[in-house]
Enzyme design. Sequence first.
Site, PDB file in Angstrom:
ATOM      1  N   LYS A 117     -37.308  12.332  13.692  1.00 47.84           N
ATOM      2  CA  LYS A 117     -36.579  12.904  14.837  1.00 47.84           C
ATOM      3  C   LYS A 117     -35.146  12.412  14.805  1.00 47.84           C
ATOM      4  O   LYS A 117     -34.894  11.218  14.650  1.00 47.84           O
ATOM      5  CB  LYS A 117     -37.260  12.458  16.143  1.00 47.84           C
ATOM      6  CG  LYS A 117     -37.012  13.389  17.307  1.00 47.84           C
ATOM      7  CD  LYS A 117     -37.673  14.753  17.125  1.00 47.84           C
ATOM      8  CE  LYS A 117     -38.297  15.276  18.393  1.00 47.84           C
ATOM      9  NZ  LYS A 117     -39.085  16.491  18.124  1.00 47.84           N
ATOM     10  N   THR A 146     -43.025  14.590  14.910  1.00 51.29           N
ATOM     11  CA  THR A 146     -41.690  14.084  15.263  1.00 51.29           C
ATOM     12  C   THR A 146     -41.606  13.857  16.776  1.00 51.29           C
ATOM     13  O   THR A 146     -40.851  13.009  17.236  1.00 51.29           O
ATOM     14  CB  THR A 146     -40.568  15.024  14.789  1.00 51.29           C
ATOM     15  OG1 THR A 146     -40.600  16.220  15.546  1.00 51.29           O
ATOM     16  CG2 THR A 146     -40.677  15.328  13.307  1.00 51.29           C
ATOM     17  N   PHE A 203       5.658   1.722   1.888  1.00 48.79           N
ATOM     18  CA  PHE A 203       4.956   2.271   0.715  1.00 48.79           C
ATOM     19  C   PHE A 203       6.002   2.626  -0.333  1.00 48.79           C
ATOM     20  O   PHE A 203       6.722   3.609  -0.200  1.00 48.79           O
ATOM     21  CB  PHE A 203       4.122   3.505   1.097  1.00 48.79           C
ATOM     22  CG  PHE A 203       3.242   3.974  -0.024  1.00 48.79           C
ATOM     23  CD1 PHE A 203       2.290   3.130  -0.588  1.00 48.79           C
ATOM     24  CD2 PHE A 203       3.381   5.251  -0.561  1.00 48.79           C
ATOM     25  CE1 PHE A 203       1.489   3.541  -1.645  1.00 48.79           C
ATOM     26  CE2 PHE A 203       2.577   5.681  -1.617  1.00 48.79           C
ATOM     27  CZ  PHE A 203       1.628   4.813  -2.148  1.00 48.79           C
ATOM     28  N   ARG A 227       7.494   2.702   7.872  1.00 42.43           N
ATOM     29  CA  ARG A 227       6.854   3.978   8.207  1.00 42.43           C
ATOM     30  C   ARG A 227       5.831   3.759   9.310  1.00 42.43           C
ATOM     31  O   ARG A 227       5.466   2.626   9.644  1.00 42.43           O
ATOM     32  CB  ARG A 227       6.176   4.589   6.979  1.00 42.43           C
ATOM     33  CG  ARG A 227       4.996   3.786   6.485  1.00 42.43           C
ATOM     34  CD  ARG A 227       4.229   4.476   5.374  1.00 42.43           C
ATOM     35  NE  ARG A 227       3.099   3.647   4.941  1.00 42.43           N
ATOM     36  CZ  ARG A 227       2.188   4.020   4.067  1.00 42.43           C
ATOM     37  NH1 ARG A 227       2.237   5.216   3.509  1.00 42.43           N
ATOM     38  NH2 ARG A 227       1.195   3.210   3.755  1.00 42.43           N
ATOM     39  N   GLN A 277      -4.274   0.418   0.887  1.00 42.62           N
ATOM     40  CA  GLN A 277      -5.163  -0.295  -0.032  1.00 42.62           C
ATOM     41  C   GLN A 277      -5.068  -1.806   0.177  1.00 42.62           C
ATOM     42  O   GLN A 277      -6.088  -2.506   0.280  1.00 42.62           O
ATOM     43  CB  GLN A 277      -4.783   0.035  -1.493  1.00 42.62           C
ATOM     44  CG  GLN A 277      -5.173   1.419  -1.972  1.00 42.62           C
ATOM     45  CD  GLN A 277      -4.113   2.490  -1.737  1.00 42.62           C
ATOM     46  OE1 GLN A 277      -3.338   2.425  -0.778  1.00 42.62           O
ATOM     47  NE2 GLN A 277      -4.098   3.504  -2.589  1.00 42.62           N
ATOM     48  N   HIS A 284      -0.963  11.142   8.595  1.00 41.71           N
ATOM     49  CA  HIS A 284       0.493  11.171   8.353  1.00 41.71           C
ATOM     50  C   HIS A 284       1.268  11.658   9.585  1.00 41.71           C
ATOM     51  O   HIS A 284       0.820  12.552  10.312  1.00 41.71           O
ATOM     52  CB  HIS A 284       0.800  12.092   7.170  1.00 41.71           C
ATOM     53  CG  HIS A 284       0.073  11.718   5.921  1.00 41.71           C
ATOM     54  ND1 HIS A 284       0.208  10.497   5.309  1.00 41.71           N
ATOM     55  CD2 HIS A 284      -0.816  12.415   5.170  1.00 41.71           C
ATOM     56  CE1 HIS A 284      -0.556  10.451   4.227  1.00 41.71           C
ATOM     57  NE2 HIS A 284      -1.202  11.610   4.125  1.00 41.71           N
TER      58      HIS A 284
HETATM   59  O1  LIG Z   1      -0.812   3.424   1.738  1.00 42.07           O
HETATM   60  C1  LIG Z   1      -0.731   4.433   1.008  1.00 42.07           C
HETATM   61  N1  LIG Z   1      -1.500   4.520  -0.095  1.00 42.07           N
HETATM   62  C2  LIG Z   1      -1.446   5.595  -0.933  1.00 42.07           C
HETATM   63  O2  LIG Z   1      -2.166   5.642  -1.982  1.00 42.07           O
HETATM   64  C3  LIG Z   1      -0.559   6.643  -0.608  1.00 42.07           C
HETATM   65  N2  LIG Z   1      -0.263   7.832  -1.187  1.00 42.07           N
HETATM   66  C4  LIG Z   1       0.662   8.427  -0.409  1.00 42.07           C
HETATM   67  O3  LIG Z   1       1.157   9.561  -0.628  1.00 42.07           O
HETATM   68  N3  LIG Z   1       0.970   7.646   0.670  1.00 42.07           N
HETATM   69  C5  LIG Z   1       0.220   6.523   0.565  1.00 42.07           C
HETATM   70  N4  LIG Z   1       0.113   5.428   1.355  1.00 42.07           N
END
Ligand SMILES: O=c1[nH]c(=O)c2[nH]c(=O)[nH]c2[nH]1
Length: 302
Positions: A11, A58, A160, A177, A229, A257
């Site tokens: 369920k 169920t 970045f 940014r 990352q 974005h």
């Molecule tokens: O933090 C980011 N990682 C990315 O891999 C990436 N690629 C991108 O276009 N902007 C960003 N920003």
Amino acid sequence: MSTLAAARYGKDNVRVYKVHRDEKTGEQSVCEMTVCVLLEGDIETSYTKADNSVVVATDSIKNTIYITAKQQPVNPPELFGSILGTHFIQKYSHIHAAHVHIVTHRWVRMQVDGKPHPHSFVKDSPETRDVQVDVVEGKGISINSSIQGLTVLKSTGSQFWGFVRDEYTTLKETWDRILSTDVAANWQWRQFTGLAEVRTHADKFNPAWEAARAITLKTFAEDNSASVQATMYLMGEKILAAAPLVDTVEYALPNNHYFEVDLSWHKGTKNTGKDAEVYAPQSNPNGLIKCTVGRSGGKPKL
Ligand SMILES: O=c1[nH]c(=O)c2[nH]c(=O)[nH]c2[nH]1
């Protein structure tokens, strides 16, 4: 000729609300969950021979969720899921695995005139606390805990630059940014031998969730981010340090974005670079960055 390669059933979307009334203080606490239970076992003939004698309906699974919620604590959800899953494999000898997914919704105690209200709550975001508990006969209990839908934004403190530049690149490097994401983070506990062992560690699940949430927010806010990352890896490292019984931490972060808007067409209005104030939030496409952070020295000793 065909064969049943895999099967599970149960369920889904069982909505459960439980209240706890503290008789001494008069304070009430609430928990709202959405539960899914799927069973596996010797159920092939229900698919291949129309044999319902092996089917726990169920509807009965749904009833069992309500009864277990009445009789047992629903908090922490990791323990509730383990109790529920273990019930099915113990009660029915032909059921060998139970997969329990619990979404706990966010009801936060209301503050009224600066004081916690005894019985009023606010859902301040769609964020949820989720668990996936897999109880498998002979193998024990696997628990994965998670935070879903925690949306955050920082208006600076994110960069970045230094990424690959070639004939496909249009993105400009940036040292300042906006960074926004909807956090999905999960952490995998080391395998538990069974319900008894989960019970001995029951006091660790809520602090781990609190630590994961606090670390996610603090790191997001304070790290001068080189990239999604790099920031998410830092978060994972810190959660592993805070929760010794956790083997791995996984993040999936969309990069939501916010684009600058060139308004120079209107009387030469400056709105780019250091003059940018009005941005256009984008729905799609979005970056999606994932990682799993583990322990380099293998599994932690207990
Ligand atoms: O933090 C980011 N990682 C990315 O891999 C990436 N690629 C991108 O276009 N902007 C960003 N920003």
